[in-house]
Scaffold this active site. Structure first.
Site, PDB file in Angstrom:
ATOM      1  N   ASP A 167     -48.741  -7.262  48.352  1.00  0.00           N
ATOM      2  CA  ASP A 167     -47.570  -6.445  48.033  1.00  0.00           C
ATOM      3  C   ASP A 167     -48.009  -4.977  47.929  1.00  0.00           C
ATOM      4  O   ASP A 167     -49.057  -4.685  47.355  1.00  0.00           O
ATOM      5  CB  ASP A 167     -46.960  -6.923  46.704  1.00  0.00           C
TER       6      ASP A 167
ATOM      7  N   ASN B 240     -37.456 -14.409  43.985  1.00  0.00           N
ATOM      8  CA  ASN B 240     -36.267 -13.710  43.510  1.00  0.00           C
ATOM      9  C   ASN B 240     -35.110 -14.039  44.447  1.00  0.00           C
ATOM     10  O   ASN B 240     -35.246 -13.932  45.666  1.00  0.00           O
ATOM     11  CB  ASN B 240     -36.518 -12.199  43.478  1.00  0.00           C
TER      12      ASN B 240
ATOM     13  N   GLN C 127     -33.889  -9.314  44.120  1.00  0.00           N
ATOM     14  CA  GLN C 127     -34.336  -9.477  45.513  1.00  0.00           C
ATOM     15  C   GLN C 127     -33.962  -8.230  46.301  1.00  0.00           C
ATOM     16  O   GLN C 127     -32.788  -7.844  46.345  1.00  0.00           O
ATOM     17  CB  GLN C 127     -33.695 -10.719  46.162  1.00  0.00           C
TER      18      GLN C 127
ATOM     19  N   HIS D 161     -39.283 -14.869  50.591  1.00  0.00           N
ATOM     20  CA  HIS D 161     -40.699 -14.626  50.299  1.00  0.00           C
ATOM     21  C   HIS D 161     -41.046 -15.146  48.916  1.00  0.00           C
ATOM     22  O   HIS D 161     -40.245 -15.087  47.987  1.00  0.00           O
ATOM     23  CB  HIS D 161     -41.044 -13.138  50.407  1.00  0.00           C
ATOM     24  N   LEU D 162     -42.267 -15.662  48.808  1.00  0.00           N
ATOM     25  CA  LEU D 162     -42.812 -16.110  47.528  1.00  0.00           C
ATOM     26  C   LEU D 162     -43.789 -15.049  47.051  1.00  0.00           C
ATOM     27  O   LEU D 162     -44.647 -14.605  47.815  1.00  0.00           O
ATOM     28  CB  LEU D 162     -43.592 -17.426  47.701  1.00  0.00           C
TER      29      LEU D 162
HETATM   30  P1  AMP Z   1     -38.291  -8.778  46.091  1.00  0.00           P
HETATM   31  O1  AMP Z   1     -37.910  -7.705  45.091  1.00  0.00           O
HETATM   32  O2  AMP Z   1     -38.465 -10.131  45.490  1.00  0.00           O
HETATM   33  O3  AMP Z   1     -37.324  -8.795  47.257  1.00  0.00           O
HETATM   34  O4  AMP Z   1     -39.724  -8.386  46.624  1.00  0.00           O
HETATM   35  C1  AMP Z   1     -39.938  -7.502  47.651  1.00  0.00           C
HETATM   36  C2  AMP Z   1     -41.356  -7.040  47.516  1.00  0.00           C
HETATM   37  O5  AMP Z   1     -41.771  -6.529  48.755  1.00  0.00           O
HETATM   38  C3  AMP Z   1     -41.573  -5.935  46.488  1.00  0.00           C
HETATM   39  O6  AMP Z   1     -42.480  -6.393  45.501  1.00  0.00           O
HETATM   40  C4  AMP Z   1     -42.135  -4.771  47.316  1.00  0.00           C
HETATM   41  O7  AMP Z   1     -43.126  -4.048  46.628  1.00  0.00           O
HETATM   42  C5  AMP Z   1     -42.689  -5.491  48.523  1.00  0.00           C
HETATM   43  N1  AMP Z   1     -42.757  -4.736  49.764  1.00  0.00           N
HETATM   44  C6  AMP Z   1     -41.789  -3.989  50.325  1.00  0.00           C
HETATM   45  N2  AMP Z   1     -42.207  -3.481  51.505  1.00  0.00           N
HETATM   46  C7  AMP Z   1     -43.471  -3.940  51.682  1.00  0.00           C
HETATM   47  C8  AMP Z   1     -44.442  -3.787  52.709  1.00  0.00           C
HETATM   48  N3  AMP Z   1     -44.206  -3.029  53.802  1.00  0.00           N
HETATM   49  N4  AMP Z   1     -45.646  -4.399  52.574  1.00  0.00           N
HETATM   50  C9  AMP Z   1     -45.914  -5.144  51.480  1.00  0.00           C
HETATM   51  N5  AMP Z   1     -45.025  -5.341  50.489  1.00  0.00           N
HETATM   52  C10 AMP Z   1     -43.824  -4.739  50.580  1.00  0.00           C
END
Ligand code: AMP
Length: 126
Positions: free
Chosen positions: A42, A99, A106, A112-113
């Protein structure tokens, strides 16, 4: 089995940054990958280990998982355990978070996990 090279699926996955990452169009710090998913760090880590396990197939989230996609969840959980092994946190403990929707925070509509560990994790989460 699902054909991951199906252009219709590829088009759907292009809707999010995660689709671009699983197709190799956007760089990510990949920890593990197999036929069904890619696991990468992440960009905004909340723990020493914070890895996202993302199916190559563009499922929006748990809210829209059909029968095959629900079976895919087992594959994703096995991949999460593999990530914990690779990260050396299998013994110390780790957490898997999915999430779902707005209240859960989310932000990316591609299932995604989150695999979190490397420090004590409080409960309940915020
Ligand atoms: P969620 O809030 O459960 O949808 O999680 C999305 C996650 O994706 C967050 O923790 C972000 O920090 C992460 N994220 C967003 N863009 C990227 C990226 N390009 N590479 C890695 N993680 C990312």
């Amino acid at each position: 089995m699902v054909d991951h090279t199906d252009p219709t699926l590829a088009e759907r996955s292009s809707d999010t940054i995660f689709g671009a990452i699983v197709r190799g169009e956007v760089a990510a710090d990949i920890v593990y990958e197999n036929q069904h998913c890619v696991a990468f760090r992440d960009v905004n880590p909340q723990a020493p280990t914070h890895v996202l396990v993302v199916p190559r197939m563009p499922v929006t989230g748990l809210q829209e998982a059909d029968e095959w996609e629900s079976m895919l969840l087992g594959v994703l959980l096995r991949a999460a355990r593999k990530v914990a092994e690779i990260e050396g946190i299998e013994e110390s403990g780790w957490r898997v978070v999915i999430n779902v929707g707005e209240d859960a925070g989310q932000t990316v509509p591609h299932l995604h996990l989150h695999v979190l560990g490397g420090r004590p994790l409080s409960w309940p989460p915020g």
